[in-house]
Design an enzyme around this catalytic site. Structure first.
Site, PDB file in Angstrom:
ATOM      1  N   GLU A 153       0.800  -1.225   0.000  1.00  0.00           N
ATOM      2  CA  GLU A 153       0.000   0.000   0.000  1.00  0.00           C
ATOM      3  C   GLU A 153       0.840   1.286   0.000  1.00  0.00           C
ATOM      4  O   GLU A 153       0.834   2.073   0.966  1.00  0.00           O
ATOM      5  CB  GLU A 153      -0.978  -0.019   1.175  1.00  0.00           C
ATOM      6  N   GLU A 195      -5.419  -8.771   0.244  1.00  0.00           N
ATOM      7  CA  GLU A 195      -6.116  -8.498   1.500  1.00  0.00           C
ATOM      8  C   GLU A 195      -7.603  -8.282   1.230  1.00  0.00           C
ATOM      9  O   GLU A 195      -7.947  -7.538   0.315  1.00  0.00           O
ATOM     10  CB  GLU A 195      -5.581  -7.239   2.217  1.00  0.00           C
TER      11      GLU A 195
HETATM   12  O1  LIG Z   1      -6.987  -1.843   7.828  1.00  0.00           O
HETATM   13  C1  LIG Z   1      -6.854  -3.212   7.650  1.00  0.00           C
HETATM   14  C2  LIG Z   1      -5.540  -3.514   6.925  1.00  0.00           C
HETATM   15  N1  LIG Z   1      -5.470  -2.742   5.695  1.00  0.00           N
HETATM   16  N2  LIG Z   1      -4.312  -2.948   4.914  1.00  0.00           N
HETATM   17  C3  LIG Z   1      -3.034  -2.874   5.649  1.00  0.00           C
HETATM   18  C4  LIG Z   1      -3.082  -3.641   6.960  1.00  0.00           C
HETATM   19  O2  LIG Z   1      -1.877  -3.465   7.669  1.00  0.00           O
HETATM   20  C5  LIG Z   1      -4.302  -3.207   7.773  1.00  0.00           C
HETATM   21  O3  LIG Z   1      -4.346  -3.871   9.021  1.00  0.00           O
END
Ligand SMILES: OC[C@H]1NNC[C@@H](O)[C@@H]1O
Length: 444
Positions: free
Chosen positions: A164, A349
């Site tokens: 991300e 995810e």
């Molecule tokens: O907010 C939930 C998830 N989102 N993407 C990155 C992860 O580290 C978060 O926990």
């Protein structure tokens, strides 16, 4: 009838700082999240990752949970500072040894490791050199990645470079809600570019050192006009450029959306053709982290986007206040087929936080999460049937963990973690996901 093909990659995902604990054990160097979490006011309830889920000690038990689920893959991240305490230079063999034991134990169980090289926990020593705004940061990352490619060349064939990049650039350097807590539009724009250069450098390195697959994981979120008004449509398009196309167009089209120069103004660097060509590196697959969509309304006073996101109705929201919107996963997956040449995609995810009850007779009943997962898995199956090259699905997350600025107050896990004892308890969604895997989705 199975909704997913034989060989489909079924997994769960975690990250180092969120589950491991022991952030300074065995010679590890502190990360920017260690510093950020220990700075009062940053994390709900003053929590830190000092203990987290104590995965650093309990990793064999947690591999047992993976086996119980029947996953064939496990996505986790490596803490850069455990391997290179100063971020560069000397390797900490004890820190690397933890991950070697973890990988070997996974392989013994027939579970493929999918390693995220960077999930936000930059070594503090590198932050003290400017962190990701330093033009040397892509090389720091490539050198770190090379240590891991060489260490695991014979055992790991699936790699994710960066998790991300948008969150790192925006929450970490524009809004200040994540480490390192900066609020600097120029820094955010340069960090985004350096992260793409770092990804490209690691992909290039892997092309010489590895024989598996490597990609990046992007948080992607459809932006819909709140009302059928031209102003809301334009606001949604601006936010789509800012949230989604910033990194998608860079990776696939070697260009940044023109809206970014308008949004960032003079803070947006003047990237030349060479710079844009250097970030044209989608890798072997794209990881999609999908949670929700945004309903966008025009708001001229809300700088710099001139847009706000409307809260969803409570009855359609998760504990994070995010709308439950499975159709958005199909929409996002469709972008790859329609706009970007239909590359291999992994859902790296997908999951939700709910106010789960405490365990009763060793089980946590979480029907809302089952409804969420079933609806999103159905959307994934429909996208696959429509021709999207979807290769896998990872639930976020294996167990309740440190949800960044929310601390431990938001539970995303398939396993419930008792914050006092750290005992893991299955939720009914774990049993549901196990049945999905066992039937290749036929139960959906
Ligand atoms: O907010 C939930 C998830 N989102 N993407 C990155 C992860 O580290 C978060 O926990």
């Amino acid at each position: 009838m199975s909704a997913f093909p034989e060989g489909f990659c079924w997994g769960v995902a975690t990250s180092a700082y969120q589950i491991e604990g022991s952030p300074l054990a065995d010679g590890a160097g502190p990360s920017i999240w260690h510093r950020f979490a220990h700075t009062p006011g940053h994390i709900a309830d003053g929590e830190t990752g000092n203990i987290a889920c104590n995965h650093y000690q309990r990793y064999l038990e947690d591999i047992g949970l993976l086996h119980e689920l029947g996953v064939n893959a496990y996505r986790f991240s490596i803490a850069w500072g455990r391997v290179l305490p100063e971020g560069r230079g000397a390797i900490n063999r004890k820190g690397l040894g933890f991950y070697q034991r973890l990988v070997d134990a996974l392989l013994e169980r027939g579970i493929s490791p999918v390693i995220t090289l960077y999930h936000w926990d930059l070594p503090m020593a590198l932050q003290d050199r400017g962190g990701w705004i330093n033009p040397d940061s892509p090389q720091w990352f490539a050198d770190y990645a090379e240590v891991l490619f060489r260490t695991f060349a014979d055992r790991v064939t699936s790699w994710i470079t960066i998790n991300e990049p948008w969150v790192i650039a925006v929450l970490g350097h524009l809004e200040g809600r994540h480490a390192p807590g900066w609020r600097d539009p120029s820094a955010a724009a340069r960090v985004g570019h350096h992260l793409l250069l770092a990804h490209a450098a690691a992909v290039a390195s892997y092309r010489t050192l590895g024989h598996g697959q490597i990609g990046i994981a992007l948080n992607l979120e459809p932006q819909h006009p709140a009302y059928p008004k031209a102003a809301d449509l334009l606001a949604a398009q601006r936010r789509d450029a800012f949230v989604n196309r910033w990194f998608l167009d860079a990776l696939f089209l070697a260009s940044y959306p023109i809206e970014l120069a308008q949004i960032f103004g003079p803070a947006w660097p003047k990237f030349g053709a060479v710079a844009l060509d250097q970030i044209h590196y989608p890798g072997d697959f794209i990881g999609v982290n999908y949670y929700t969509r945004a309903r966008v309304a025009a708001a001229p006073e809300a700088k710099p986007l001139g847009a706000i996101c409307l809260p969803p109705p409570r009855e359609k929201s998760t504990a994070m206040g995010w709308e439950i919107y499975p159709e958005g996963l199909g929409e996002v997956l469709g972008w790859f087929k329609e706009r970007y040449g239909n590359p291999r995609v992994l859902i790296t995810e997908n999951g939700a936080a709910f106010a789960d009850p405490a365990p009763c007779a060793g089980l946590v009943l979480d029907p809302q999460r089952i409804v969420y997962l079933r609806s999103h898995l159905r959307a994934a199956a429909q996208a696959l049937a429509a021709g999207v090259d979807l290769g896998g699905y990872f639930v976020w997350s294996l167990m309740d963990n440190f949800e960044w600025a929310e601390g431990y107050s938001k539970r995303f896990g398939l396993y419930w973690v008792d914050r006092q004892t750290l005992q893991r308890y299955p939720k009914s969604s774990a049993h549901f996901y196990r049945s999905v895997i066992a039937t290749q989705g036929a139960v959906l």
